[in-house]
Design a protein around this motif. Structure first.
Motif, PDB file in Angstrom:
ATOM      1  N   GLU A 137       0.888  -1.180   0.017  1.00 17.68           N
ATOM      2  CA  GLU A 137       0.032   0.017   0.096  1.00 17.68           C
ATOM      3  C   GLU A 137       0.812   1.256  -0.103  1.00 17.68           C
ATOM      4  OE1 GLU A 137      -3.226   0.109  -0.393  1.00 17.68           O
ATOM      5  OE2 GLU A 137      -3.066  -2.241  -0.569  1.00 17.68           O
ATOM      6  N   VAL A 138       2.281   1.246  -0.617  1.00 12.36           N
ATOM      7  CA  VAL A 138       2.939   2.505  -0.543  1.00 12.36           C
ATOM      8  C   VAL A 138       2.254   3.393  -1.302  1.00 12.36           C
ATOM      9  CG1 VAL A 138       5.283   3.099  -1.575  1.00 12.36           C
ATOM     10  CG2 VAL A 138       4.959   1.153   0.264  1.00 12.36           C
ATOM     11  N   ASP A 139       2.426   4.895  -0.838  1.00 12.30           N
ATOM     12  CA  ASP A 139       2.204   5.934  -1.893  1.00 12.30           C
ATOM     13  C   ASP A 139       2.941   6.087  -3.082  1.00 12.30           C
ATOM     14  OD1 ASP A 139       1.532   8.278  -3.034  1.00 12.30           O
ATOM     15  OD2 ASP A 139       1.320   9.483  -1.014  1.00 12.30           O
ATOM     16  N   ARG A 140       2.606   5.484  -4.122  1.00 10.30           N
ATOM     17  CA  ARG A 140       3.222   5.386  -5.154  1.00 10.30           C
ATOM     18  C   ARG A 140       3.795   6.918  -5.948  1.00 10.30           C
ATOM     19  NH1 ARG A 140       3.078   0.451  -7.932  1.00 10.30           N
ATOM     20  NH2 ARG A 140       2.823  -1.096  -6.292  1.00 10.30           N
ATOM     21  N   SER A 141       2.743   7.830  -5.451  1.00  3.82           N
ATOM     22  CA  SER A 141       2.995   9.102  -6.215  1.00  3.82           C
ATOM     23  C   SER A 141       4.461   9.662  -5.361  1.00  3.82           C
ATOM     24  CB  SER A 141       1.957  10.087  -6.003  1.00  3.82           C
ATOM     25  OG  SER A 141       1.582  10.302  -4.493  1.00  3.82           O
ATOM     26  N   ALA A 142       4.363   9.592  -3.907  1.00  2.00           N
ATOM     27  CA  ALA A 142       5.607   9.911  -3.159  1.00  2.00           C
ATOM     28  C   ALA A 142       6.849   8.958  -3.622  1.00  2.00           C
ATOM     29  CB  ALA A 142       5.428   9.689  -1.694  1.00  2.00           C
ATOM     30  N   ASP A 211      14.711  -3.739 -18.729  1.00  4.29           N
ATOM     31  CA  ASP A 211      14.059  -4.466 -19.831  1.00  4.29           C
ATOM     32  C   ASP A 211      14.336  -6.043 -19.509  1.00  4.29           C
ATOM     33  OD1 ASP A 211      13.224  -2.648 -21.503  1.00  4.29           O
ATOM     34  OD2 ASP A 211      15.097  -2.414 -22.803  1.00  4.29           O
ATOM     35  N   ARG A 212      13.135  -6.626 -19.943  1.00  8.81           N
ATOM     36  CA  ARG A 212      13.047  -8.200 -19.874  1.00  8.81           C
ATOM     37  C   ARG A 212      12.721  -8.569 -18.265  1.00  8.81           C
ATOM     38  NH1 ARG A 212      17.152  -8.684 -24.207  1.00  8.81           N
ATOM     39  NH2 ARG A 212      16.090  -9.530 -26.147  1.00  8.81           N
ATOM     40  N   GLY A 213      13.334  -7.877 -17.315  1.00  7.54           N
ATOM     41  CA  GLY A 213      13.285  -8.433 -16.103  1.00  7.54           C
ATOM     42  C   GLY A 213      12.054  -7.549 -15.622  1.00  7.54           C
ATOM     43  N   GLU A 214      11.362  -7.980 -14.581  1.00  9.59           N
ATOM     44  CA  GLU A 214       9.979  -7.199 -14.074  1.00  9.59           C
ATOM     45  C   GLU A 214      10.584  -6.073 -13.111  1.00  9.59           C
ATOM     46  OE1 GLU A 214       7.342  -9.435 -11.435  1.00  9.59           O
ATOM     47  OE2 GLU A 214       8.855 -11.082 -11.420  1.00  9.59           O
ATOM     48  N   PHE A 215      11.751  -6.059 -12.478  1.00  9.37           N
ATOM     49  CA  PHE A 215      12.019  -5.017 -11.493  1.00  9.37           C
ATOM     50  C   PHE A 215      12.950  -3.994 -12.196  1.00  9.37           C
ATOM     51  CE2 PHE A 215      11.064  -9.145  -9.033  1.00  9.37           C
ATOM     52  CZ  PHE A 215       9.714  -8.618  -8.833  1.00  9.37           C
ATOM     53  N   GLY A 216      12.869  -3.595 -13.191  1.00 10.42           N
ATOM     54  CA  GLY A 216      13.572  -2.557 -13.763  1.00 10.42           C
ATOM     55  C   GLY A 216      13.602  -1.106 -13.120  1.00 10.42           C
ATOM     56  N   VAL A 217      12.591  -0.937 -12.538  1.00 11.78           N
ATOM     57  CA  VAL A 217      12.504   0.461 -11.639  1.00 11.78           C
ATOM     58  C   VAL A 217      13.239   0.313 -10.373  1.00 11.78           C
ATOM     59  CG1 VAL A 217      10.879   1.760 -10.325  1.00 11.78           C
ATOM     60  CG2 VAL A 217      10.170   1.322 -12.663  1.00 11.78           C
ATOM     61  N   GLU A 218      13.002  -0.820  -9.755  1.00 18.49           N
ATOM     62  CA  GLU A 218      13.521  -1.125  -8.331  1.00 18.49           C
ATOM     63  C   GLU A 218      15.228  -1.265  -8.668  1.00 18.49           C
ATOM     64  OE1 GLU A 218       9.567  -1.536  -8.256  1.00 18.49           O
ATOM     65  OE2 GLU A 218      11.111  -2.825  -9.499  1.00 18.49           O
ATOM     66  N   VAL A 219      15.487  -1.653  -9.702  1.00 15.65           N
ATOM     67  CA  VAL A 219      17.305  -1.936 -10.029  1.00 15.65           C
ATOM     68  C   VAL A 219      17.656  -0.454 -10.201  1.00 15.65           C
ATOM     69  CG1 VAL A 219      18.832  -2.476 -11.690  1.00 15.65           C
ATOM     70  CG2 VAL A 219      17.231  -4.251 -11.081  1.00 15.65           C
ATOM     71  N   VAL A 220      17.179   0.374 -11.068  1.00 14.27           N
ATOM     72  CA  VAL A 220      17.714   1.838 -11.335  1.00 14.27           C
ATOM     73  C   VAL A 220      17.425   2.649  -9.980  1.00 14.27           C
ATOM     74  CG1 VAL A 220      17.184   1.752 -13.581  1.00 14.27           C
ATOM     75  CG2 VAL A 220      15.607   2.656 -12.428  1.00 14.27           C
ATOM     76  N   SER A 221      16.573   2.485  -9.091  1.00 12.28           N
ATOM     77  CA  SER A 221      16.386   3.165  -7.778  1.00 12.28           C
ATOM     78  C   SER A 221      17.623   2.674  -6.997  1.00 12.28           C
ATOM     79  CB  SER A 221      15.079   2.824  -7.328  1.00 12.28           C
ATOM     80  OG  SER A 221      13.763   3.256  -8.296  1.00 12.28           O
ATOM     81  N   CYS A 256       7.196   1.185 -16.334  1.00 18.56           N
ATOM     82  CA  CYS A 256       6.955   2.309 -15.571  1.00 18.56           C
ATOM     83  C   CYS A 256       5.733   2.924 -15.876  1.00 18.56           C
ATOM     84  CB  CYS A 256       7.891   3.526 -16.289  1.00 18.56           C
ATOM     85  SG  CYS A 256       9.608   3.136 -16.039  1.00 18.56           S
ATOM     86  N   LEU A 257       4.929   2.753 -16.593  1.00 21.03           N
ATOM     87  CA  LEU A 257       3.405   3.095 -16.809  1.00 21.03           C
ATOM     88  C   LEU A 257       2.595   2.284 -15.963  1.00 21.03           C
ATOM     89  CD1 LEU A 257       4.594   4.967 -19.199  1.00 21.03           C
ATOM     90  CD2 LEU A 257       2.560   4.364 -20.383  1.00 21.03           C
ATOM     91  N   THR A 258       3.012   0.965 -16.036  1.00 25.70           N
ATOM     92  CA  THR A 258       2.032   0.061 -15.025  1.00 25.70           C
ATOM     93  C   THR A 258       2.179   0.348 -13.539  1.00 25.70           C
ATOM     94  OG1 THR A 258       2.465  -1.660 -16.868  1.00 25.70           O
ATOM     95  CG2 THR A 258       1.817  -2.384 -14.417  1.00 25.70           C
ATOM     96  N   LEU A 264       2.630   9.912 -14.458  1.00 28.95           N
ATOM     97  CA  LEU A 264       3.895   9.906 -13.592  1.00 28.95           C
ATOM     98  C   LEU A 264       4.790   8.655 -14.151  1.00 28.95           C
ATOM     99  CD1 LEU A 264       5.533  10.677 -10.955  1.00 28.95           C
ATOM    100  CD2 LEU A 264       4.210   9.148  -9.646  1.00 28.95           C
ATOM    101  N   GLY A 265       4.298   7.797 -14.759  1.00 30.64           N
ATOM    102  CA  GLY A 265       5.263   6.777 -15.459  1.00 30.64           C
ATOM    103  C   GLY A 265       6.014   7.415 -16.375  1.00 30.64           C
ATOM    104  N   ARG A 266       5.338   8.273 -17.174  1.00 33.91           N
ATOM    105  CA  ARG A 266       6.186   8.789 -18.428  1.00 33.91           C
ATOM    106  C   ARG A 266       7.309   9.619 -17.860  1.00 33.91           C
ATOM    107  NH1 ARG A 266       1.220   8.804 -20.956  1.00 33.91           N
ATOM    108  NH2 ARG A 266       1.198   7.579 -22.743  1.00 33.91           N
ATOM    109  N   GLU A 267       6.793  10.687 -16.670  1.00 32.19           N
ATOM    110  CA  GLU A 267       7.830  11.422 -15.865  1.00 32.19           C
ATOM    111  C   GLU A 267       9.127  10.668 -15.451  1.00 32.19           C
ATOM    112  OE1 GLU A 267       5.742  13.754 -13.331  1.00 32.19           O
ATOM    113  OE2 GLU A 267       4.351  14.697 -14.666  1.00 32.19           O
ATOM    114  N   ILE A 268       8.728   9.517 -14.916  1.00 31.15           N
ATOM    115  CA  ILE A 268       9.677   8.793 -14.371  1.00 31.15           C
ATOM    116  C   ILE A 268      10.694   8.292 -15.373  1.00 31.15           C
ATOM    117  CG2 ILE A 268      10.282   6.550 -13.103  1.00 31.15           C
ATOM    118  CD1 ILE A 268       7.891   7.378 -11.511  1.00 31.15           C
ATOM    119  N   TRP A 269      10.176   7.765 -16.406  1.00 30.97           N
ATOM    120  CA  TRP A 269      10.757   7.071 -17.723  1.00 30.97           C
ATOM    121  C   TRP A 269      11.706   8.163 -18.280  1.00 30.97           C
ATOM    122  CZ3 TRP A 269      10.194   7.411 -23.079  1.00 30.97           C
ATOM    123  CH2 TRP A 269      10.945   6.533 -23.966  1.00 30.97           C
ATOM    124  N   ASN A 270      10.953   9.215 -18.384  1.00 28.77           N
ATOM    125  CA  ASN A 270      11.981  10.294 -19.004  1.00 28.77           C
ATOM    126  C   ASN A 270      13.154  10.708 -17.922  1.00 28.77           C
ATOM    127  OD1 ASN A 270      10.990  10.691 -21.495  1.00 28.77           O
ATOM    128  ND2 ASN A 270       9.372  11.800 -20.643  1.00 28.77           N
TER     129      ASN A 270
END
Length: 436
Positions: A137-142, A211-221, A256-258, A264-270
């Motif tokens: 339930e983490v606030d995704r916007s924050a 790419d290919r793995g499901e946790f790209g956002v977490e890896v770059v974070s 990112c969009l999902t 916000l997903g596009r902003e993060i991706w950019n």
């Protein structure tokens, strides 16, 4: 956790220069510079903090020496000053900032620890509130706002780094991660359990984080947060998946969009790709080991001299159009000699040992002769690269002078292992990681 993540937004008022100054100052005190940067006239001094470590090897907390009874420390407590080195508003603090649990990077790393864990009910441990590797339930916007801010801070660090990094051993070299956050944490527990600052080695990542793995956002974070707290210890090169067009063909753009919604997903991706645009493209370790994501370029692209890499412009939002040399470093492959005939080998010799990379549809392949010529011209002994999955996590190629390393196990549902390379004491040591 919601309160913790929301605190991330409240710290966005600091400028990028403030955080660059904080981290460069704090890392200098921690001894984060490489051996080649230490001069004979330099002297050691006692660090102004003490780290307490759990039996498991993780950091429990950090205290200033002047706050610890019986420490025997009588040093002068540091004050907050202003410095013109990074602008008139840059705050200079001591190294304890690296362990400040209120820092944005530390907040992100704490959030990722929460993401990794199973969370159960306090009243009934059998009731699962959150599964491992989910945000619950983490606030995704924050969370997204924090990542965007971190991207801006890391971009300011990377844009000031040379396009060709010069590192000193010991260095751990990791290949493709491809969104495999669980494997990245396995490497953490094996290689930098105390964190990169307290590990007497530096780390070089060869690209393909998403790419290919499901946790790209977490890896770059994770990687960006560590880059922010330890700029000279975590070194990040650009791979061929750190390109917008490639990510839109594969999975990171959609991820990112999902996870954050369309806007916000596009902003993060950019924001993430703005960081990718300024990443270094190659590294040399101890002036002997050349490292890049793909491989070596043909001599007619950049003259075959390593030094020319330093002149590649930055940023590179469209590397294929802006720099053929950068494109080759990200995309090229060694030729698998067992698959060619004597006639084909003779044809490759006519073009300096290079040929079209038919499998990729772009860039070139290079032979053992081409590799030998590149090494000799630049006074090097080996090339270490990534870019191709390997069943054992690594492969020795082209007469033992090229190593390919891949650091994501079970890639695309396969059975391959993950590995890394340790460059130390004139040895390239292969380390296979048990991720079971």
């Amino acid at each position: 956790m919601d309160v913790q993540v929301k605190r991330l937004q409240s710290k966005r008022s600091r400028t990028s220069s403030d955080f660059v100054a904080l981290n460069l100052e704090s890392e200098a005190v921690l001894g984060g510079f490489s051996q080649s940067e230490i001069r004979e006239t330099d002297t050691y001094e006692i660090a102004s903090h003490s780290v307490r470590v759990r039996k498991s090897g993780t950091v429990l907390d950090v205290h200033s020496l002047w706050d610890i009874e019986h420490s025997g420390f009588f040093g002068k407590k540091p004050s907050v000053t202003r410095s013109s080195a990074f602008g008139s508003s840059a705050v200079r603090l001591k190294s304890i900032f690296n362990f400040n649990q209120n820092g944005q990077a530390k907040e992100m790393l704490n959030g990722l620890k929460y993401f990794e864990k199973t969370v159960t009910s306090k009243d009934n441990s059998t009731v699962i509130i959150k599964l491992p590797f989910t945000w619950g339930e983490v606030d995704r916007s924050a969370l997204g706002a924090c990542l965007i801010t971190i991207c801006g801070l890391v971009k300011d660090i990377l844009i000031n780094e040379p396009r060709l990094l010069e590192l000193s051993s010991p260095v751990y070299i990791l290949g493709d991660i491809h969104g495999n956050f669980p494997d990245l944490l396995c490497f953490e527990k094996a290689l930098w359990r105390l964190g990169p600052v307290l590990t007497p080695a530096t780390f070089l990542f060869l690209g393909d984080y998403v790419d290919r793995g499901e946790f790209g956002v977490e890896v770059v974070s994770y990687l960006f947060a560590h880059k922010l707290t330890a700029p000279s210890k975590f070194n990040l090169l650009r791979g061929n998946h750190e390109i917008r067009d490639v990510q839109q063909m594969f999975t990171f753009y959609k991820e990112c969009l999902t996870k954050f919604g369309d806007k916000l997903g596009r902003e993060i991706w950019n924001a993430v790709n703005d960081v990718f645009d300024v990443m270094p493209l190659a590294a040399v370790i101890d002036k002997k080991i050349f490292c890049a994501h793909g491989g070596i370029p043909p001599p007619w692209i950049g003259s075959g001299a390593v030094e020319i890499i330093k002149s590649i412009p930055s940023p590179l939002p469209k590397p294929e159009e802006q720099s053929k040399l950068a494109w080759e470093l990200m995309w090229s492959d060694p030729l698998h000699c067992e698959n060619i005939t004597a006639e084909q080998k003779a044809q490759y010799a006519l073009v300096d040992g290079f040929g079209e990379n038919i499998r990729r549809g772009t860039a070139h392949v290079f032979t053992e002769d081409a590799l030998d010529s590149f090494l000799k011209k630049n006074g090097l002994s080996h090339v270490v690269r990534a870019h191709e999955v390997q069943q054992a996590g690594f492969q020795v190629q082209l007469g033992g002078r090229l190593l390919t390393v891949f650091s994501s196990s079970k890639y695309c549902g396969g059975s391959n292992e993950a590995a890394c390379i340790l460059a130390d004491k004139l040895k390239l040591r292969t380390i296979r990681l048990d991720t079971s």
